[in-house]
Design a protein around this motif. Structure first.
Motif, PDB file in Angstrom:
ATOM      1  N   VAL A   1      67.339  -0.272  34.050  1.00 51.20           N
ATOM      2  CA  VAL A   1      68.320  -0.335  35.130  1.00 51.20           C
ATOM      3  C   VAL A   1      69.691  -0.675  34.558  1.00 51.20           C
ATOM      4  CG1 VAL A   1      68.971  -1.541  37.250  1.00 51.20           C
ATOM      5  CG2 VAL A   1      66.572  -0.974  36.819  1.00 51.20           C
ATOM      6  N   GLY A   2      70.671   0.139  34.936  1.00 54.46           N
ATOM      7  CA  GLY A   2      72.042  -0.069  34.493  1.00 54.46           C
ATOM      8  C   GLY A   2      72.349   0.514  33.126  1.00 54.46           C
TER       9      GLY A   2
ATOM     10  N   ASP B   1      59.011   0.288  39.475  1.00 51.96           N
ATOM     11  CA  ASP B   1      58.360   0.804  40.684  1.00 51.96           C
ATOM     12  C   ASP B   1      58.758   2.253  40.940  1.00 51.96           C
ATOM     13  OD1 ASP B   1      57.151  -1.598  41.054  1.00 51.96           O
ATOM     14  OD2 ASP B   1      58.613  -2.356  42.513  1.00 51.96           O
ATOM     15  N   VAL B   2      60.030   2.575  40.730  1.00 50.16           N
ATOM     16  CA  VAL B   2      60.489   3.956  40.939  1.00 50.16           C
ATOM     17  C   VAL B   2      59.868   4.882  39.902  1.00 50.16           C
ATOM     18  CG1 VAL B   2      62.508   5.470  40.896  1.00 50.16           C
ATOM     19  CG2 VAL B   2      62.618   3.256  42.073  1.00 50.16           C
ATOM     20  N   ILE B   3      59.800   4.440  38.630  1.00 57.02           N
ATOM     21  CA  ILE B   3      59.192   5.255  37.573  1.00 57.02           C
ATOM     22  C   ILE B   3      57.740   5.560  37.919  1.00 57.02           C
ATOM     23  CG2 ILE B   3      58.475   5.266  35.152  1.00 57.02           C
ATOM     24  CD1 ILE B   3      60.958   3.645  34.512  1.00 57.02           C
ATOM     25  N   ALA B   4      57.012   4.571  38.449  1.00 62.16           N
ATOM     26  CA  ALA B   4      55.599   4.755  38.767  1.00 62.16           C
ATOM     27  C   ALA B   4      55.391   5.819  39.840  1.00 62.16           C
ATOM     28  CB  ALA B   4      54.977   3.433  39.206  1.00 62.16           C
TER      29      ALA B   4
ATOM     30  N   PHE C   1      58.432  12.048  47.016  1.00 62.30           N
ATOM     31  CA  PHE C   1      59.111  10.783  46.717  1.00 62.30           C
ATOM     32  C   PHE C   1      60.533  11.070  46.217  1.00 62.30           C
ATOM     33  CE2 PHE C   1      60.477   7.455  43.786  1.00 62.30           C
ATOM     34  CZ  PHE C   1      60.384   6.351  44.625  1.00 62.30           C
ATOM     35  N   THR C   2      61.522  10.414  46.822  1.00 59.39           N
ATOM     36  CA  THR C   2      62.903  10.580  46.381  1.00 59.39           C
ATOM     37  C   THR C   2      63.681   9.310  46.700  1.00 59.39           C
ATOM     38  OG1 THR C   2      64.933  11.872  46.587  1.00 59.39           O
ATOM     39  CG2 THR C   2      63.598  11.650  48.563  1.00 59.39           C
TER      40      THR C   2
END
Length: 926
Positions: free
Chosen positions: A758-759, A715-718, A725-726
């Motif tokens: 992630v991670g 979702d963040v990549i999109a 957006f931050t």
């Protein structure tokens, strides 16, 4: 032959006894007898005949009687043909003939022969010609073989020319040696455009590369080859060719023919087969077909779904196993009678369902016949009629039971009709209402008397009429309507949203409509709320952005204005010692203001770029120390620069800014430290990879920054490239960094992609188009004091609506010895350009008042001054105004703010550049 001569009776020969022969004749005979080649000698007035063993084979049945006889008597049948040669030899002139045709009789019959021979005179001691000597070779076999070969070649050529397919002969270097008439007809080109030229010159194109490899293999391995390929001729017409290639002594023989019609028929056949399969599998019936003898060879998917058997298990006569045992004999009997008589097949029997139960089915089949009336196939169907059979059983009950059942079901239907809260409608296809249920009154206010006999289209909202008529048309074609939505008028004039389900009957439409007005209003309210929320978020983000920008600009303006005021005070006091410090402070603040402006333009993706060929490895090397200091000691930096890296055409300052921002983002993703890897590589993207990355096919170089940080969710990549957006806390990020990088790279013709887990960490890759050419070395900014000066009379026109800029540019020009002319808007500048004044260079802002921008002024001036050099100066992203990123030759652009040294250098470079040529060149040539 020597022994035969010694034993021969020479008394009747005109030659006499051998011991009386002159020395010249004896020498010739000695030479002749010692040779293995056919030879003979003729001596004396009557030309007595002598020959060796090799010539005896030529004489045939004439040997040995020919020994010592007159030459003419031996070969009387050919004497007329050889007389000229004999006469010349006896006259002292040697003669020679090659493949002379002669009809000889040497075995009791005439035969056509060919000889190559020479007749030489034999002289006595007084040098007088007394005879002749002949060395000959029979070439009959050779000549006939050559004639046969020529005849064969002629026949082959005739066959080739009469063929209905093209022929082409290639040598080992793939030159076209020969082509027949059909080949030229297919080519539609003249022979001199094809024959003698390379196959790849006549048939260029990448589609021939794999074909050429197959031709080469067939030629090298001496194996035949057959293939089909689609060829597009240079004039644009295309055809499918079937090519057969055969090894040939010369190289490769190709036979080819146009099979476009066959391919089209095959395509049509496949399409028809696909249509048949689609139709057969879309209907409820089980479809099957058999050969003329009744052998089952096709079933549609419905058969296998119904029976549950595996494909192929019921081919032939195996279908009998799924027929109910009690029905098999009857089924075979009826089917056999149809096969014997050709009458249509019809029977009801039970088939085993995939559930294991038997269900009644109706089997039907019709024969297909050819033009002679013979049966070629049978096509049949099986229809599940279990429900019909059960209905028959119901109908077979007593009349009372049936009437009671009908009455009960009718009552149920009537209760549903009366009590339903959904409106029900029965209407004709012309929209005439036949019946309505009571729900029309409670929902829309209309009574049965108001509606029956009228048209339901009168109640439809005007905006929904076209869609409703289209849906009625579908119903008339037998299609069921599901969840069709339109608006119906209430009796009070308002409209209600209805969702319809309708089924077609023979002449009527049966429809049920559900009221969805509340759902529609709730959905619209939700949409309005979401839009208001989005606008609120945008305004909040814009407020945060403008507040931060105002804060930065106020700080910068304070530094500039404060420095200028102190400079003015010190100058009025005569204190000049601190002026350099104040000037440095003002210049530093102005440069930071310019950088802020460029970041804003990058955010908007409309900055004016200054692309130049750039060595990205060298750029990274130059920034490595700055990056290390910026990210701090807890983060290890590793740079992996690809050897032989291509150069890129980019704005190096923007690329440096992008790289630094990516490294800062990577550092922020590793609060406890970690590793950042900066890596470059050459990339060649094919069709598949280019589609995956939303890029064009071609060559790129990649610059990737990888960290070992927290990573990003999908979702963040999109959303990562969206402005504002931050994921950082309020006050620690504006959400512009990746957005500006994305805008810069896309504007440069490249792409940005994020790969993260992630991670595990994140990799951000910039893909930049390859620049074909070497990147130049870094240029040192010239010193204004050392800038080249003008030559005598050189004049520059300066157009800018800002007086301070005109003043600064004019003073720089005059300091360098140029004559400067000023204009405040486009029309006034154009009047100067259309005059007779000398103008060596036009320096103009892009955005100008007066109805003409800088590009329009330059284009209008070049009508009368085609060689005019132009330098655009702009503080805006006016790429479109200067030609959508392209400038005509002799034009360059300089972005405000700029150093005076850069202005002076650019002016001199333009004036000294070669004369303007026609056409356009990319902005990167600035």
């Amino acid at each position: 032959m020597g022994a035969r001569m010694r034993a021969h009776d020479w008394s009747a020969s005109p030659l006499g006894a051998p011991e009386t022969w002159p020395q010249a004749l004896s020498s010739v005979v000695s030479l002749m007898l010692g040779s293995r080649f056919p030879m003979f000698a003729a001596w004396g007035p009557e030309l007595g005949f002598l020959y060796n063993d090799a010539y005896a084979e030529i004489l045939g049945d004439k040997h040995p009687a020919a020994l010592g006889r007159r030459f003419r008597d031996i070969w009387h049948e050919i004497w007329d043909a050889i007389t000229p040669y004999v006469t010349s030899a006896m006259a002292g002139e040697a003669t020679w003939a090659e493949n002379l045709p002669l009809t000889m009789n040497r075995r009791g019959y005439d035969e056509r022969t060919y000889f190559t021979f020479s007749y030489s005179p034999i002289r006595d001691e007084a040098a007088i010609v007394r005879g002749m000597f002949c060395a000959c070779t029979e070439t009959t076999a050779k000549v006939k073989a050559e004639e046969a070969l020529r005849a064969s070649e002629a026949r082959a050529s005739g066959v080739l020319e009469g063929m209905g397919e093209g022929f082409m002969l290639l040598d080992h270097d793939f030159r076209i040696l020969q082509m027949n008439a059909e080949g030229f007809r297919l080519e539609e080109r003249l022979p001199d455009q094809v024959v003698g030229r390379s196959h790849w010159e006549v048939y260029p194109g990448s589609e021939f590369m794999p074909i050429g490899q197959m031709y080469l293999r067939a030629m090298q391995e001496r194996i035949p080859l057959t293939l089909e390929h689609r060829y597009v001729w240079p004039d644009g017409h295309a055809a499918w060719l079937e090519v057969r290639a055969y090894p040939h002594p010369e190289g490769l023989a190709l036979f080819y023919r146009d099979v476009t019609e066959r391919r089209e028929r095959e395509d049509e056949l496949r399409e028809a087969e696909a249509r048949f399969q689609a139709i057969a599998n879309s209907i409820d019936q089980m479809v099957w077909s058999t050969r003329a003898d009744g052998y089952h060879d096709y079933y549609n998917q419905r058969w296998y779904d119904f029976t549950g058997v595996t494909p192929g298990s019921t081919d032939g006569e195996e279908w009998e196993d799924i027929v109910h045992p009690e029905d098999r004999e009857r089924t075979w009997k009826v089917w056999g009678e149809s096969l014997a008589t050709g009458e249509p097949y019809r029977i009801e029997y039970r088939l085993r369902h995939h559930s294991g139960q038997y269900r009644w089915t109706l089997g039907r089949a019709l024969p297909m016949r050819d033009g002679a009336g013979l049966i070629t196939r049978w096509f049949g169907t099986c229809t599940d009629i279990q429900d019909i059979v059960e209905a028959r059983e119901v109908l077979a009950r007593s009349r009372e039971e049936l009437e009671a059942l009908v009455a009960e079901r009718t009552a149920d239907r009537d209760r549903m009709w009366r009590l339903s809260t959904d409106i029900m409608l029965v209407a004709r296809y012309d929209a005439t209402i036949e019946a309505v249920n009571p729900a029309w009154t409670s929902l829309l206010g209309w009574g049965e008397r108001d509606l029956v006999g009228g048209a339901f289209m009168d109640l439809v909202h005007p905006d929904d009429v076209a869609a409703t008529l289209a849906e009625v048309g579908k119903l008339s074609e037998g299609l069921t309507t599901l969840r069709f939505v339109n608006r119906y008028r209430h009796k009070d004039g308002s409209y209600r949203w209805l969702s319809w389900t309708a089924v077609p009957a023979e002449n009527l439409i049966h429809a049920v409509g559900r009221d969805i007005t509340a759902e529609k209003e709730a959905a619209q309210a939700l949409a309005d709320t979401e839009e208001a929320l989005r606008q609120s978020q945008k305004m909040e983000a814009v407020g945060q952005l403008t507040g931060g920008i105002a804060h930065d600009f106020n700080n910068l303006l304070t530094g500039i204005t404060g420095s200028l005021e102190l400079m003015q005070t010190r100058m009025s006091q005569g204190r000049l010692t601190d002026l350099d410090r104040y000037m440095a402070a003002a210049q530093g603040a102005s440069k930071r203001a310019a950088a802020l402006t460029h970041r804003l333009l990058a955010f908007s993706r409309r900055q004016t770029l200054d692309p130049k060929p750039t060595d990205v490895n060298a750029l990274i090397h130059g920034m490595e120390e700055l990056i290390r200091r910026t990210v701090g000691p807890s983060v290890h930096i590793e740079v992996v620069g690809s050897a032989g890296l291509w150069s890129a055409l980019v704005d190096s300052s923007q690329l440096e800014n992008a790289l630094l921002n990516l490294c800062i983002n990577a550092r922020d993703a590793m609060p406890d430290g970690g590793r950042i890897t900066v890596e470059t590589a050459n990339r060649w993207l094919d069709d598949r990879i280019a589609r995956e990355r939303d890029m064009s096919v071609g060559q790129y170089l990649s610059l990737c920054v990888t960290d070992t940080g927290t990573g990003m969710t999908p979702d963040v990549i999109a959303k990562a490239f969206e402005p504002f957006f931050t994921t950082k806390p309020i006050g620690q990020g504006t959400g512009l960094g990746l957005s500006m990088i994305y805008g810069f790279v896309r504007q440069s013709g490249g792409q940005v992609r994020i790969y993260s887990e992630v991670g595990q960490g994140t990799t951000v890759c910039l893909y930049l188009p390859r620049h074909h050419g070497d990147a130049p070395g870094s240029e040192r900014m010239p010193d204004l004091a050392g800038a080249p000066r003008a030559e005598r009379g050189e004049t520059v026109l300066v157009i800018d609506d800002e007086p301070s800029i005109r003043m600064l540019v004019t003073e720089v020009l005059e300091d360098l010895g140029y004559t400067a002319i000023e204009a405040a808007d486009g029309p006034s500048g154009l009047r100067v350009l259309q005059s007779d004044a000398r103008i060596d260079l036009l320096v103009t802002d892009v955005g100008l008042p007066g109805g003409m921008n800088g590009r329009q002024v330059a284009d209008a001036a070049r009508v009368t001054r085609p060689d005019l050099k132009v330098l655009f100066i702009t503080g805006y992203a006016e790429n479109a105004a200067v030609g959508n990123g392209y400038l005509d030759c002799g034009m360059q652009v300089l972005t405000k703010p700029f150093a005076m040294e850069a202005l002076a250098s650019r002016i001199r470079d333009l004036i000294e550049a070669r004369p303007v040529r026609s056409g356009r060149e990319p902005e990167r040539d600035q």
